[in-house]
Structure formats: structure tokens, C-alpha cells
Design a protein around this motif. Structure first.
Motif, PDB file in Angstrom:
ATOM      1  N   ARG A 144       0.810  -1.221   0.000  1.00 12.68           N
ATOM      2  CA  ARG A 144       0.000   0.000   0.000  1.00 12.68           C
ATOM      3  C   ARG A 144       0.842   1.270   0.000  1.00 12.68           C
ATOM      4  NH1 ARG A 144      -1.961  -3.339   3.627  1.00 12.68           N
ATOM      5  NH2 ARG A 144      -3.979  -4.280   3.357  1.00 12.68           N
ATOM      6  N   GLU A 145       1.979   1.214   0.675  1.00 16.47           N
ATOM      7  CA  GLU A 145       2.826   2.398   0.788  1.00 16.47           C
ATOM      8  C   GLU A 145       3.437   2.810  -0.549  1.00 16.47           C
ATOM      9  OE1 GLU A 145       5.377  -1.185   1.232  1.00 16.47           O
ATOM     10  OE2 GLU A 145       3.441  -0.567   2.065  1.00 16.47           O
ATOM     11  N   ARG A 146       3.416   1.941  -1.523  1.00 17.94           N
ATOM     12  CA  ARG A 146       3.976   2.254  -2.849  1.00 17.94           C
ATOM     13  C   ARG A 146       2.880   2.459  -3.884  1.00 17.94           C
ATOM     14  NH1 ARG A 146       8.641  -1.842  -2.310  1.00 17.94           N
ATOM     15  NH2 ARG A 146       9.982  -0.659  -0.926  1.00 17.94           N
TER      16      ARG A 146
END
Length: 187
Positions: A144-146
Motif C-alpha cells: 500500500r505504501e507504494r
């Protein structure tokens, strides 16, 4: 010069394999060389599947995957057939491997390999679109962070496919496939 016209008349798949086979056939005997892209892609699928299998299960899984793709009758048959299937069998695992490596290190090289492999897979066979959609959805879930990189590269894959979109309506075989799927859709 009429390679795209023939694809439009006789084939329900995008043109990458046929353009590649047409170009390679210009190098010599077309009855033999037209199969070369399939042979090379089929052979190249084994090391890619080895790397993918090794990544997930270490050791033997990669060897088993490579050995199976080298001897399974359908893979051997399509590896010698002048069709797009072995190219798809090479490009889809390559795109998966590149996506996993890109998510590991966020290196632009692997994002580029993912983009190229996925775009060429889409230009080889429409079913690659299903795999690419699942890859993108999984990547968004798992990393999710990317999300910016994932959305950007998948949007770029879509943009790369846009030049082929006008041919979709002209292809009678593609429309026949859609008609066959109609009973399975909710209306």
C-alpha cells in the motif's frame, strides 16, 4: 506491408507476436523462421519460471517449475507453434518477477521491465489483461505504501495499449468472443 490487415481479418489477438514473426521471417525461410519467436519465448520461459519459483519457495521449487515448463506437452507444443501462446507464457511470469523485484527495492529498472513485459504481454494476447489486473490489485494490497508507483506504472501500461484500441471494434473474431461470453454476464 499488409501484416496488420491480415491480423484484423484472421486473428482475435493483438499484433505483437505476428509483427515479430513477420519481421523474423524476412531473415530467411519464412516457413521455418515464423516459429522462431515461439521457440525462443518457450525456451526463455524456463529460466524465468525458475527464478520465480526460487523466489517463493527456494531451491527445488524453481527447478521443478523450470523442468515442468520444459517438458509439459502443452508448453512444448505451443513453443513450436507459430502462435502467441509461448510469448504469453514467457512475458506474464517475467512481468510478475519484475513487479516483485520492483516492490522489493523500488528500483526504476524493475518498474521499467514490469511495464515493458506487461505491455508486450497485452500486445500478445488479451488474456494477459486479466493477469496484469490481478498483479496490480495484489500489488496495491501487498504494498500500500507504494501505491503511487503501482498506479503510475499500470496507467502507463494502459496508455501503451491505447494505440491498439481502435482495432478492437474492427476485429470480427474479438466481437464473436464477446458474444460467446454474453450468457455469463449479468444484464
Amino acid at each position: 506491408s499488409g501484416v496488420f490487415d491480415q491480423i484484423d481479418l484472421t486473428e482475435a489477438n493483438p499484433p505483437f507476436f505476428y509483427l515479430l514473426a513477420w519481421l523474423i521471417a524476412k531473415l530467411g525461410d519464412p516457413t521455418t523462421l515464423i516459429r522462431l519467436p515461439s521457440v525462443l519465448a518457450g525456451a526463455a520461459a524456463a529460466p524465468v519460471l525458475y527464478l520465480l519459483g526460487e523466489r517463493f519457495a527456494r531451491g527445488r521449487a524453481g527447478l521443478i517449475a523450470a523442468a515442468l515448463i520444459a517438458v509439459l506437452p502443452f508448453a512444448v507444443f505451443y513453443g513450436s507453434e507459430a502462435r502467441a501462446y509461448s510469448l504469453l507464457l514467457f512475458l506474464v511470469p517475467l512481468s510478475t518477477l519484475a513487479l516483485l523485484r520492483a516492490l522489493d527495492g523500488e528500483r526504476r529498472l524493475w518498474w521499467g521491465v514490469y511495464w515493458l513485459a506487461a505491455a508486450l504481454a497485452l500486445y500478445s494476447h488479451y488474456t494477459a489483461g486479466l493477469v496484469i489486473a490481478v498483479q496490480g490489485a495484489w500489488a496495491l494490497y501487498a504494498a500500500r505504501e507504494r501505491w503511487r508507483s503501482i498506479v503510475a506504472v499500470n496507467a502507463a501500461i494502459g496508455v501503451a495499449f491505447l494505440p491498439w484500441v481502435p482495432w478492437l471494434d474492427n476485429n470480427a473474431n474479438w466481437l464473436a468472443v464477446i458474444e460467446r461470453l454474453r450468457p455469463f454476464t449479468a444484464e
